[in-house]
Structures are given as structure tokens and as C-alpha cells.
Design a protein around this motif. Structure first.
Motif, mmCIF file in Angstrom:
data_model
loop_
_atom_site.group_PDB
_atom_site.id
_atom_site.type_symbol
_atom_site.label_atom_id
_atom_site.label_comp_id
_atom_site.label_asym_id
_atom_site.label_seq_id
_atom_site.Cartn_x
_atom_site.Cartn_y
_atom_site.Cartn_z
ATOM 1 N N GLY A 1 2.732 12.817 10.672
ATOM 2 C CA GLY A 1 1.696 12.934 9.582
ATOM 3 C C GLY A 1 2.189 12.797 8.434
ATOM 4 O O GLY A 1 1.600 12.683 7.285
ATOM 5 N N GLU A 2 3.408 12.272 8.174
ATOM 6 C CA GLU A 2 4.214 11.921 7.027
ATOM 7 C C GLU A 2 3.718 10.704 6.478
ATOM 8 O O GLU A 2 3.707 10.329 5.235
ATOM 9 N N VAL A 3 3.275 9.783 7.317
ATOM 10 C CA VAL A 3 2.612 8.374 6.841
ATOM 11 C C VAL A 3 1.050 8.468 7.476
ATOM 12 O O VAL A 3 0.904 8.125 8.716
ATOM 13 N N PRO A 4 0.122 9.094 6.743
ATOM 14 C CA PRO A 4 -1.229 9.182 7.252
ATOM 15 C C PRO A 4 -1.888 7.714 7.406
ATOM 16 O O PRO A 4 -1.646 6.799 6.686
ATOM 17 N N ALA A 5 -2.648 7.595 8.504
ATOM 18 C CA ALA A 5 -3.250 6.624 8.697
ATOM 19 C C ALA A 5 -4.060 6.092 7.438
ATOM 20 O O ALA A 5 -4.140 4.661 7.228
ATOM 21 N N SER A 6 -4.782 6.849 6.695
ATOM 22 C CA SER A 6 -5.492 6.414 5.537
ATOM 23 C C SER A 6 -4.395 6.122 4.509
ATOM 24 O O SER A 6 -5.015 5.440 3.469
ATOM 25 N N SER A 7 -3.515 6.471 4.404
ATOM 26 C CA SER A 7 -2.516 5.749 3.293
ATOM 27 C C SER A 7 -2.245 4.275 3.328
ATOM 28 O O SER A 7 -1.731 3.584 2.528
ATOM 29 N N THR B 1 0.840 -1.211 0.042
ATOM 30 C CA THR B 1 0.146 0.038 0.037
ATOM 31 C C THR B 1 0.868 1.474 0.010
ATOM 32 O O THR B 1 2.108 1.092 0.162
ATOM 33 N N GLU B 2 0.229 2.423 0.061
ATOM 34 C CA GLU B 2 0.982 3.693 -0.210
ATOM 35 C C GLU B 2 1.669 3.863 1.023
ATOM 36 O O GLU B 2 2.694 4.435 1.344
ATOM 37 N N GLY B 3 0.994 3.517 2.440
ATOM 38 C CA GLY B 3 1.645 3.520 3.666
ATOM 39 C C GLY B 3 3.103 2.863 3.775
ATOM 40 O O GLY B 3 3.694 3.360 4.458
ATOM 41 N N ALA B 4 2.753 1.509 3.178
ATOM 42 C CA ALA B 4 4.170 0.770 3.401
ATOM 43 C C ALA B 4 5.349 1.625 2.640
ATOM 44 O O ALA B 4 6.271 1.670 3.033
ATOM 45 N N LYS B 5 4.931 2.195 1.255
ATOM 46 C CA LYS B 5 5.878 2.695 0.773
ATOM 47 C C LYS B 5 6.352 4.081 1.514
ATOM 48 O O LYS B 5 7.536 4.391 1.518
ATOM 49 N N LYS B 6 5.549 4.765 1.824
ATOM 50 C CA LYS B 6 5.815 5.969 2.744
ATOM 51 C C LYS B 6 6.522 5.866 3.821
ATOM 52 O O LYS B 6 7.457 6.704 4.507
ATOM 53 N N LEU B 7 6.131 4.863 4.532
ATOM 54 C CA LEU B 7 6.935 4.513 5.838
ATOM 55 C C LEU B 7 8.247 3.987 5.483
ATOM 56 O O LEU B 7 9.133 4.352 6.180
ATOM 57 N N GLU C 1 -5.790 -0.667 12.809
ATOM 58 C CA GLU C 1 -6.036 0.748 12.828
ATOM 59 C C GLU C 1 -5.520 1.726 13.888
ATOM 60 O O GLU C 1 -5.040 2.647 13.757
ATOM 61 N N SER C 2 -5.435 1.041 15.126
ATOM 62 C CA SER C 2 -4.644 1.813 16.171
ATOM 63 C C SER C 2 -3.370 1.959 15.898
ATOM 64 O O SER C 2 -2.634 2.954 16.242
ATOM 65 N N LYS C 3 -2.593 1.181 15.498
ATOM 66 C CA LYS C 3 -1.179 1.046 14.851
ATOM 67 C C LYS C 3 -1.023 2.214 13.979
ATOM 68 O O LYS C 3 -0.123 3.040 13.766
ATOM 69 N N ARG C 4 -2.011 2.201 12.860
ATOM 70 C CA ARG C 4 -1.858 3.462 11.753
ATOM 71 C C ARG C 4 -2.052 4.671 12.375
ATOM 72 O O ARG C 4 -1.243 5.549 11.959
ATOM 73 N N VAL C 5 -2.669 4.817 13.462
ATOM 74 C CA VAL C 5 -2.851 6.056 14.175
ATOM 75 C C VAL C 5 -1.619 6.575 14.719
ATOM 76 O O VAL C 5 -1.023 7.819 14.689
ATOM 77 N N ASP C 6 -0.886 5.371 15.429
ATOM 78 C CA ASP C 6 0.129 5.507 16.340
ATOM 79 C C ASP C 6 1.307 6.004 15.237
ATOM 80 O O ASP C 6 2.383 7.025 15.561
ATOM 81 N N ILE C 7 1.436 5.317 14.032
ATOM 82 C CA ILE C 7 2.292 5.675 13.080
ATOM 83 C C ILE C 7 2.403 6.938 12.677
ATOM 84 O O ILE C 7 3.220 7.908 12.349
ATOM 85 N N GLU C 8 0.983 7.471 12.400
ATOM 86 C CA GLU C 8 0.808 8.865 11.823
ATOM 87 C C GLU C 8 1.204 9.872 12.782
ATOM 88 O O GLU C 8 1.846 11.033 12.478
ATOM 89 N N THR C 9 1.083 9.690 13.965
ATOM 90 C CA THR C 9 1.344 10.657 15.002
ATOM 91 C C THR C 9 2.828 10.736 15.116
ATOM 92 O O THR C 9 3.569 11.645 15.151
ATOM 93 N N ARG D 1 -10.673 2.813 0.070
ATOM 94 C CA ARG D 1 -10.982 4.309 0.062
ATOM 95 C C ARG D 1 -12.429 4.742 -0.798
ATOM 96 O O ARG D 1 -12.688 5.835 -0.456
ATOM 97 N N LYS D 2 -12.889 3.830 -1.718
ATOM 98 C CA LYS D 2 -14.191 4.194 -2.414
ATOM 99 C C LYS D 2 -15.157 3.874 -1.442
ATOM 100 O O LYS D 2 -16.377 4.658 -1.900
ATOM 101 N N VAL D 3 -15.027 3.390 -0.454
ATOM 102 C CA VAL D 3 -16.318 2.777 0.461
ATOM 103 C C VAL D 3 -16.690 4.280 1.057
ATOM 104 O O VAL D 3 -15.707 4.959 1.853
ATOM 105 N N ARG D 4 -17.918 4.785 0.938
ATOM 106 C CA ARG D 4 -18.153 5.981 1.651
ATOM 107 C C ARG D 4 -18.742 5.865 2.953
ATOM 108 O O ARG D 4 -19.536 4.727 3.606
ATOM 109 N N THR D 5 -18.295 6.762 3.945
ATOM 110 C CA THR D 5 -18.680 6.601 5.112
ATOM 111 C C THR D 5 -20.221 6.981 5.398
ATOM 112 O O THR D 5 -20.805 7.773 4.795
ATOM 113 N N VAL D 6 -20.982 6.175 5.897
ATOM 114 C CA VAL D 6 -22.513 6.488 6.119
ATOM 115 C C VAL D 6 -22.777 6.740 7.580
ATOM 116 O O VAL D 6 -22.117 6.314 8.525
#
Length: 104
Positions: A73-79, A18-24, A61-69, A86-91
Motif C-alpha cells: 500500500g505504500e504506492v497506491p494504484a490511485s497515485s 506522477t506521484e506514483g512514479a515518485k513513490k515507487l 491498471e492491473s499492474k498498478r494494483v500489483d504494485i500497490e499489493t 482524479r477530478k473525474v467523478r465516478t458515475v
């Protein structure tokens, strides 16, 4: 003759990174940080960080947030999400209609 017939084990295919792996990976290289040090910073083991950077696994998810912090912010949790995720909309959560308390 297949690998399993020769007594060798086969490996499962690696997930597409994922983009997160590349960014990290870039973040660690740019800042001269070892994967072990990254693991200590976010509460993970060295092999786990290696799996994240290599695209074999994604952090929960909790580790993604830890990594972002930790990365400022260079490796956003959403990456870490795939394009399909990402296409799934939040309801919005369901809310029952307000009742008319004044009616008898």
C-alpha cells in the motif's frame, strides 16, 4: 540547422512524473530493491520499471494494483493518476427502472 537535419533523432518529451512514479522510486531506494527485482515481483521487465520510475510511462491498471499489493500500500494504484484524472467523478451505472409486474 535542426537535429533532424544533422541525421540525429529527436526524442519525445518526457511526461511529467506522477506521484506514483515518485513513490515507487522512494520505495525502491528505501528498501534497497533494484528495478529488475521490482519487475520480477510485479511481472514487468527492467526497462518497463525504469520507464515507470522515470515518469516516461505509467503502468496499466492491473499492474498498478500489483504494485500497490507488492508495496503493501505504500504506492497506491490511485497515485499514478494525474490531477485531472482524479477530478473525474465516478458515475453509477445506469439501471433501468423496475417494471410493475403486477399491472396488466
Amino acid at each position: 540547422m535542426q537535429a533532424s537535419d544533422r541525421g540525429m533523432t529527436t526524442t519525445t518529451p518526457i511526461l511529467r512524473a506522477t506521484e506514483g512514479a515518485k513513490k515507487l522510486r522512494r520505495f525502491l531506494e528505501k528498501n534497497g530493491i533494484t528495478r529488475r527485482a521490482a519487475g520480477l515481483a510485479v511481472g514487468a521487465t527492467n526497462p518497463t520499471v525504469c520507464d515507470w520510475v522515470g515518469g516516461k510511462k505509467r503502468p496499466r491498471e492491473s499492474k498498478r494494483v500489483d504494485i500497490e499489493t507488492w508495496t503493501g500500500g505504500e504506492v497506491p494504484a490511485s497515485s499514478w493518476l494525474t490531477k485531472d484524472e482524479r477530478k473525474v467523478r465516478t458515475v453509477a451505472p445506469f439501471r433501468a427502472p423496475a417494471t410493475d409486474r403486477g399491472a396488466a
